[in-house]
Write an enzyme that holds these catalytic residues in place. Structure first.
Site, short mmCIF file in Angstrom:
data_model
loop_
_atom_site.label_atom_id
_atom_site.label_comp_id
_atom_site.label_asym_id
_atom_site.label_seq_id
_atom_site.Cartn_x
_atom_site.Cartn_y
_atom_site.Cartn_z
N SER A 153 -74.65 -22.52 57.81
CA SER A 153 -74.91 -23.71 58.64
C SER A 153 -73.56 -24.37 58.89
O SER A 153 -72.57 -24.08 58.21
CB SER A 153 -75.83 -24.64 57.83
N TYR A 166 -78.84 -29.35 50.51
CA TYR A 166 -78.85 -28.30 51.54
C TYR A 166 -77.42 -27.85 51.85
O TYR A 166 -77.12 -26.65 51.86
CB TYR A 166 -79.52 -28.86 52.80
P1 NAP Z 1 -87.72 -23.01 60.16
O1 NAP Z 1 -88.22 -22.99 61.55
O2 NAP Z 1 -88.09 -24.14 59.26
O3 NAP Z 1 -88.09 -21.63 59.48
C1 NAP Z 1 -87.79 -21.42 58.12
C2 NAP Z 1 -88.50 -20.17 57.66
O4 NAP Z 1 -88.25 -20.03 56.27
C3 NAP Z 1 -90.01 -20.26 57.86
O5 NAP Z 1 -90.49 -19.01 58.28
C4 NAP Z 1 -90.50 -20.59 56.46
O6 NAP Z 1 -91.78 -20.08 56.17
C5 NAP Z 1 -89.47 -19.84 55.60
N1 NAP Z 1 -89.46 -20.40 54.26
C6 NAP Z 1 -89.16 -21.67 53.89
N2 NAP Z 1 -89.35 -21.82 52.57
C7 NAP Z 1 -89.77 -20.62 52.10
C8 NAP Z 1 -90.16 -20.15 50.82
N3 NAP Z 1 -90.18 -20.95 49.75
N4 NAP Z 1 -90.55 -18.85 50.70
C9 NAP Z 1 -90.57 -18.04 51.77
N5 NAP Z 1 -90.22 -18.43 53.01
C10 NAP Z 1 -89.84 -19.70 53.17
O7 NAP Z 1 -86.12 -22.99 60.12
P2 NAP Z 1 -85.04 -22.33 61.09
O8 NAP Z 1 -84.40 -23.43 61.82
O9 NAP Z 1 -85.60 -21.17 61.81
O10 NAP Z 1 -83.98 -21.85 60.00
C11 NAP Z 1 -83.65 -20.51 59.75
C12 NAP Z 1 -82.31 -20.48 59.05
O11 NAP Z 1 -81.30 -20.99 59.90
C13 NAP Z 1 -82.26 -21.33 57.77
O12 NAP Z 1 -81.51 -20.66 56.79
C14 NAP Z 1 -81.54 -22.58 58.22
O13 NAP Z 1 -80.87 -23.20 57.15
C15 NAP Z 1 -80.57 -22.00 59.22
N6 NAP Z 1 -80.05 -22.97 60.20
C16 NAP Z 1 -80.85 -23.46 61.18
C17 NAP Z 1 -80.32 -24.35 62.12
C18 NAP Z 1 -81.16 -24.92 63.23
O14 NAP Z 1 -80.63 -25.74 64.01
N7 NAP Z 1 -82.40 -24.56 63.38
C19 NAP Z 1 -78.97 -24.72 62.05
C20 NAP Z 1 -78.18 -24.20 61.02
C21 NAP Z 1 -78.73 -23.31 60.11
P3 NAP Z 1 -93.11 -20.96 56.48
O15 NAP Z 1 -93.10 -21.19 57.94
O16 NAP Z 1 -94.19 -20.09 55.98
O17 NAP Z 1 -92.93 -22.23 55.71
#
Ligand code: NAP
Length: 245
Positions: A153, A166
């Site tokens: 991130s 985080y």
């Molecule tokens: P998201 O939409 O919240 O998706 C997160 C995923 O992780 C969901 O499928 C969730 O499953 C799964 N997850 C969470 N806790 C879990 C657990 N205890 N066991 C198994 N699965 C779990 O987030 P996202 O934005 O796509 O993020 C994906 C990655 O990108 C993350 O590592 C995040 O830190 C990183 N990131 C995102 C952004 C952004 O702007 N979106 C920016 C920087 C970094 P459920 O849906 O079943 O809960």
């Protein structure tokens, strides 16, 4: 966006595990990899969401995916060892793993970070990735070339006020990636991290509830880097954190 031209079928005959494959960026990566010919292994905690992704992939006529329901918060070392054994038995080799799942926890002042939230964020974002990587690497070394991809991130190499657990967990993620990359530098395993940048997902919405979503990249927009790191075009690339935007 990361400048890479995605080639048709560039992931055919590859087996790729994606964590957090039911929603957000992980869901899009699973669909994209499957469309490009990969057999994807969908790991996540909400079975309904994984089944919906499975159905979408089958509707595309892509290779049939596998589903691994696992809550990374409660999973034990034995769960990961068993999972890796099942993957090794069923597909033989693992060509790619995208460690994408993570949790945000709470955004609040450092002195007010709740110990339980700290523990949960470290468990899901760091310890589970350590146990997963430890269990999966032997199966990845069976592949001709394998790619292990962590997810960082913008707060993973520069701390930011109120992003406490985080942000600290993402520093650890980058450290883990660098340790593995250095250790396997002369092997067939490459290891990198992606910084997705601001992307429209549920996690982003919970961190920035008031922002204008129309200005954000969609998960689909950021796929070129996700595909590049899984494709043979990135062979030789290791130890880096690359920005998807
Ligand atoms: P998201 O939409 O919240 O998706 C997160 C995923 O992780 C969901 O499928 C969730 O499953 C799964 N997850 C969470 N806790 C879990 C657990 N205890 N066991 C198994 N699965 C779990 O987030 P996202 O934005 O796509 O993020 C994906 C990655 O990108 C993350 O590592 C995040 O830190 C990183 N990131 C995102 C952004 C952004 O702007 N979106 C920016 C920087 C970094 P459920 O849906 O079943 O809960």
């Amino acid at each position: 966006m990361f400048d890479y031209q995605i080639k048709d079928n560039c992931l055919s005959n590859k087996n790729i595990l994606i964590t957090g494959a039911g929603d957000g960026i992980g869901r899009q990566a699973a669909l994209t990899y499957a469309k490009l010919g990969a057999t994807v292994i969908l790991l996540g905690k909400t079975v309904k969401k994984l089944e919906a992704v499975y159905d979408e992939i089958m509707a595309l006529g892509a290779p049939e995916p596998a589903i691994i329901p696992l809550d990374l918060k409660g999973a034990t070392k034995q769960n990961y060892v068993d999972m890796a054994a099942t993957i090794a038995e069923q597909v033989g080799q693992l060509d790619g793993a995208l460690l994408n799942a993570s949790m945000l926890g709470e955004l609040n002042p450092f002195t007010q970070i709740h110990e339980q939230i700290w523990q949960d964020v470290m468990q899901v974002n760091v310890t589970s990735q350590f146990l997963l990587a430890q269990a999966l690497i032997p199966t990845m070394l069976n592949a001709k070339n394998a790619s292990l991809v962590f997810t960082s991130s913008g707060v993973g190499n520069k701390g930011r006020a109120f992003w406490g657990a985080y942000s600290i967990s993402k520093f650890a993620t980058e450290g883990m990636m660098q340790v593995i990359a250095d250790e396997y530098d002369s092997s067939t395993l490459r290891c990198n991290a992606i910084n997705p940048g601001a992307t429209e997902t549920k996690m982003r919405a919970s961190a920035y509830p008031a922002e204008d979503k129309s200005k954000l990249a969609s998960p689909e927009d950021i796929m070129p880097l996700y595909v590049y790191l899984m494709s043979d075009d990135s062979i030789g690339e290791t130890g880096k954190t690359l920005k998807a935007q």
